[in-house]
Write a protein that holds these residues in place. Structure first.
Motif, short mmCIF file in Angstrom:
data_model
loop_
_atom_site.label_atom_id
_atom_site.label_comp_id
_atom_site.label_asym_id
_atom_site.label_seq_id
_atom_site.Cartn_x
_atom_site.Cartn_y
_atom_site.Cartn_z
N GLU A 50 0.80 -1.22 0.00
CA GLU A 50 0.00 0.00 0.00
C GLU A 50 0.83 1.27 0.00
O GLU A 50 0.57 2.20 -0.76
CB GLU A 50 -0.95 0.00 1.20
CG GLU A 50 -1.90 1.18 1.20
CD GLU A 50 -2.91 1.11 2.33
OE1 GLU A 50 -3.64 2.10 2.53
OE2 GLU A 50 -2.98 0.07 3.02
N GLU A 51 1.84 1.33 0.87
CA GLU A 51 2.63 2.58 0.94
C GLU A 51 3.41 2.84 -0.34
O GLU A 51 3.60 3.99 -0.75
CB GLU A 51 3.56 2.57 2.16
CG GLU A 51 4.56 1.44 2.21
CD GLU A 51 4.03 0.22 2.97
OE1 GLU A 51 4.86 -0.49 3.56
OE2 GLU A 51 2.80 0.01 2.97
N GLU A 52 3.84 1.78 -1.01
CA GLU A 52 4.57 1.94 -2.26
C GLU A 52 3.61 2.27 -3.41
O GLU A 52 3.95 3.04 -4.31
CB GLU A 52 5.37 0.67 -2.58
CG GLU A 52 6.52 0.41 -1.63
CD GLU A 52 7.56 1.53 -1.63
OE1 GLU A 52 7.89 2.02 -2.73
OE2 GLU A 52 8.03 1.91 -0.54
N ALA A 53 2.42 1.69 -3.35
CA ALA A 53 1.40 2.04 -4.34
C ALA A 53 1.03 3.52 -4.21
O ALA A 53 0.87 4.23 -5.21
CB ALA A 53 0.16 1.17 -4.16
N ASP A 54 0.92 3.99 -2.95
CA ASP A 54 0.62 5.40 -2.73
C ASP A 54 1.72 6.28 -3.32
O ASP A 54 1.45 7.37 -3.84
CB ASP A 54 0.49 5.69 -1.23
CG ASP A 54 -0.79 5.11 -0.64
OD1 ASP A 54 -1.71 4.78 -1.43
OD2 ASP A 54 -0.88 5.00 0.59
#
Length: 356
Positions: free
Chosen positions: A287-291
């Motif tokens: 999630e944090e990398e997708a963000d």
């Protein structure tokens, strides 16, 4: 669809002919596309033409050809000069003539939302003011950009990788630490096969036509941006049409855009399944990398546009800028019109079906 295009091929120019349809004068309009006649990116053109034949049988669209009749990067000039009455091409192809066409790939809206919010009208103003062209709507929509790579990635990081890119995604590849490489589409398979490049950025529909599923290992989730093509008409041709014909054309493209949007989302899902059947796996960023992908695409990338040039050459682009920024809020995973993941694409298709 190909049969429709062949049927409509001809040699006439715009104008009226013998009365038909109960005394209604016939209208004939010529059309050229930036893609080859059989290219899947022309599907929306044939859908529009078929619907127009049903809605307004007095209008005939004569298809004149694709890149063999005029180079894609100057087709907009051909329509502006009246060589063709109508044209279908991506905005990326005429950024040199209209710098504001750097903006459309960032759209957070579906074609239907753009029309409802008045964004379609803004594009029409921009095209009329600078090119002498009437902007009618989209013939391609619902295809995000996807990264295809040789090895899995788990971070928004492409360091050590070189990717064949188009102008639509080269900035993103660079922002992620990768090296964008400019290659003609026909050379990409061999470049990947020989390891000259590590991957490619592409619209979600199209890689299979080049066999890229045979020479890449992974497709990256999430996806970003929007791939579109526009339907435009010479402004003088438009102004010389009677009101009923203008209304028929406008209503038909408005009616067809949801069909086009759903069509290309369905093709995106089908092509992804084709890649996976061939052994290409999904590499999903946490999630944090997708963000971070979305931040790079829709915030950093947006700010890095040459707004000084865009606004100096196209003052009306300020309205476009504001309209897009209004939509770039909230959870950015929802910002990709064609779906940031295949699951989201499928959900949007189902929603369109429920609404229709």
């Amino acid at each position: 669809m190909l049969a429709v295009s062949l049927l409509l091929a001809g040699c006439s120019s715009a104008g009226s002919s013998d009365p038909a349809d109960g005394g209604r004068e016939e209208v004939t309009l010529t059309l050229a596309t930036s893609f080859n006649q059989t290219h899947s990116n022309n599907d929306g053109v044939w859908m529009f033409i078929e619907n127009l034949r049903e809605n307004a049988p007095w209008i005939t669209i004569e298809y004149k050809g694709g890149p063999e009749v005029m180079a894609p990067n100057v087709l907009i000039e051909g329509v502006s000069a009246g060589v063709f009455d109508m044209g279908s091409m991506p905005g990326d192809y005429y950024v040199d003539q209209l710098p504001a066409m750097e903006v459309p790939r960032f759209t957070p809206y579906s074609p239907m939302e753009e029309r409802e919010l008045g964004i379609t009208d803004i594009y029409d103003e921009i095209h009329r003011d600078q090119l002498g062209i009437t902007y009618l709507g989209h013939t391609v929509a619902g295809m995000p950009q996807v990264l295809l790579v040789d090895t899995p990635i788990t971070e928004a990081n492409l360091q050590g990788k070189s990717l064949r890119t188009s102008s639509a995604a080269s900035g993103m590849v660079q922002a992620m630490g990768g090296v964008p490489v400019d290659l003609p589409g026909g050379e990409v398979y061999t470049a990947l096969e020989r390891g000259v490049v590590s991957g490619a950025s592409w619209a979600a529909v199209g890689p299979s036509s080049l066999g890229l599923q045979e020479v890449v290992g992974y497709h990256v989730a999430p996806r970003f941006y929007e791939s579109m093509a526009n339907l435009v008409m010479n402004e003088n041709t438009w102004e010389n049409l009677d009101q009923e014909t203008q209304q028929a054309i406008t209503e038909t493209i408005t009616e067809t855009e949801p069909e086009i949007f759903e069509h290309f989302m369905n093709k995106s899902v089908a092509e992804t399944r084709e890649w996976e059947d061939a052994g290409v796996q999904e590499t999903t960023l946490r999630e944090e990398e997708a963000d971070r992908i979305f931040e790079l695409a829709y915030h950093a990338g947006w700010e890095e546009l040459d707004w000084d040039t865009i606004l100096a050459t196209t003052p009306d682009a300020a309205k476009l800028k504001q309209a897009y920024e209004d939509g770039m809020t909230g959870d950015l995973v929802d910002i990709v019109p064609g779906g940031a993941t295949i699951d989201r694409t499928i959900a949007q298709i189902e929603q369109l079906k429920e609404e229709s």
